[in-house]
Structures are given as structure tokens and as C-alpha cells.
Design a protein around this motif. Sequence first.
Motif, mmCIF file in Angstrom:
data_model
loop_
_atom_site.group_PDB
_atom_site.id
_atom_site.type_symbol
_atom_site.label_atom_id
_atom_site.label_comp_id
_atom_site.label_asym_id
_atom_site.label_seq_id
_atom_site.Cartn_x
_atom_site.Cartn_y
_atom_site.Cartn_z
ATOM 1 N N MET A 262 40.492 36.936 52.321
ATOM 2 C CA MET A 262 40.779 35.942 51.307
ATOM 3 C C MET A 262 41.374 34.686 51.931
ATOM 4 S SD MET A 262 40.448 35.536 48.119
ATOM 5 C CE MET A 262 41.078 34.825 46.667
ATOM 6 N N LEU B 187 38.674 32.381 53.192
ATOM 7 C CA LEU B 187 38.013 31.645 52.110
ATOM 8 C C LEU B 187 38.856 30.455 51.665
ATOM 9 C CD1 LEU B 187 35.826 31.359 49.893
ATOM 10 C CD2 LEU B 187 37.264 32.836 48.490
ATOM 11 N N VAL B 188 40.162 30.655 51.580
ATOM 12 C CA VAL B 188 41.054 29.575 51.160
ATOM 13 C C VAL B 188 41.024 28.440 52.175
ATOM 14 C CG1 VAL B 188 43.458 29.009 50.692
ATOM 15 C CG2 VAL B 188 42.495 31.116 49.797
ATOM 16 N N LEU C 49 37.728 26.579 51.820
ATOM 17 C CA LEU C 49 37.748 25.702 50.643
ATOM 18 C C LEU C 49 38.502 24.412 50.928
ATOM 19 C CD1 LEU C 49 38.339 28.178 47.681
ATOM 20 C CD2 LEU C 49 36.267 26.899 48.210
ATOM 21 N N LEU D 83 40.988 24.224 43.432
ATOM 22 C CA LEU D 83 40.774 25.669 43.523
ATOM 23 C C LEU D 83 41.484 26.253 44.730
ATOM 24 C CD1 LEU D 83 39.336 28.185 42.431
ATOM 25 C CD2 LEU D 83 37.386 27.551 43.869
ATOM 26 N N HIS D 84 41.454 25.538 45.847
ATOM 27 C CA HIS D 84 42.157 25.984 47.055
ATOM 28 C C HIS D 84 43.642 26.178 46.776
ATOM 29 C CE1 HIS D 84 44.075 25.844 50.982
ATOM 30 N NE2 HIS D 84 44.710 24.751 50.583
ATOM 31 N N TYR D 85 44.260 25.177 46.173
ATOM 32 C CA TYR D 85 45.704 25.270 45.924
ATOM 33 C C TYR D 85 46.037 26.312 44.864
ATOM 34 C CZ TYR D 85 46.713 21.504 49.077
ATOM 35 O OH TYR D 85 46.843 20.753 50.210
ATOM 36 N N LEU D 86 45.157 26.507 43.890
ATOM 37 C CA LEU D 86 45.402 27.555 42.905
ATOM 38 C C LEU D 86 45.302 28.940 43.534
ATOM 39 C CD1 LEU D 86 43.540 26.238 39.747
ATOM 40 C CD2 LEU D 86 46.007 26.408 40.126
ATOM 41 N N LEU D 87 44.337 29.137 44.426
ATOM 42 C CA LEU D 87 44.215 30.431 45.099
ATOM 43 C C LEU D 87 45.329 30.670 46.101
ATOM 44 C CD1 LEU D 87 40.369 30.629 45.738
ATOM 45 C CD2 LEU D 87 41.705 31.930 44.076
ATOM 46 N N LYS D 88 45.780 29.617 46.749
ATOM 47 C CA LYS D 88 46.815 29.773 47.772
ATOM 48 C C LYS D 88 48.209 29.962 47.171
ATOM 49 C CE LYS D 88 48.474 27.902 52.081
ATOM 50 N NZ LYS D 88 48.165 27.015 53.184
ATOM 51 N N GLY E 55 48.888 30.276 43.700
ATOM 52 C CA GLY E 55 48.913 30.915 42.394
ATOM 53 C C GLY E 55 48.908 29.906 41.269
ATOM 54 N N PHE E 56 49.069 30.413 40.077
ATOM 55 C CA PHE E 56 49.004 29.574 38.885
ATOM 56 C C PHE E 56 50.392 29.182 38.395
ATOM 57 C CE2 PHE E 56 44.957 31.669 39.046
ATOM 58 C CZ PHE E 56 44.075 30.674 38.689
#
Length: 65
Positions: free
Chosen positions: A1, A4-5, A8, A55-60, A62-63
Amino acid sequence: MAALVNILFWLGIVGLVDGSLGLLFLEKWQKMAGTWDIRKVALIEVGAAWAVLILHYLLKFGFGY
């Protein structure tokens, strides 16, 4: 994961640079492209690059929970 980050992030950066170069040399690219609307293509590319970076920052990170 984590790979992938990182991918991105770099895809977003490359997309922003490519889109900004497209807008910077708009007249030159428009002469070569003919009937294509290069401004629209470049703005779509910049928008997609921003979406990839978000999307990168949300995956890295979180929300926000």
C-alpha cells in the motif's frame, strides 16, 4: 500500500508539471495539434492531477478520524 501511495504522489506531481507546461506553451501546442482544444485538455489534466494528489493524502493520512 505504501508503494501505491508514493506512486500516486509522483503521478500527481508529474501531471501538474505536464499540465502547466501545456498551458504555458499553449500557442505552440495548439499549432501542432490542429483542431484539438489544448486548453481544455491541459485543464482536465491539471484537475486529474489534483484529484490524484488529494487521493494520495487521504490514503496516507486518513480521513481525519
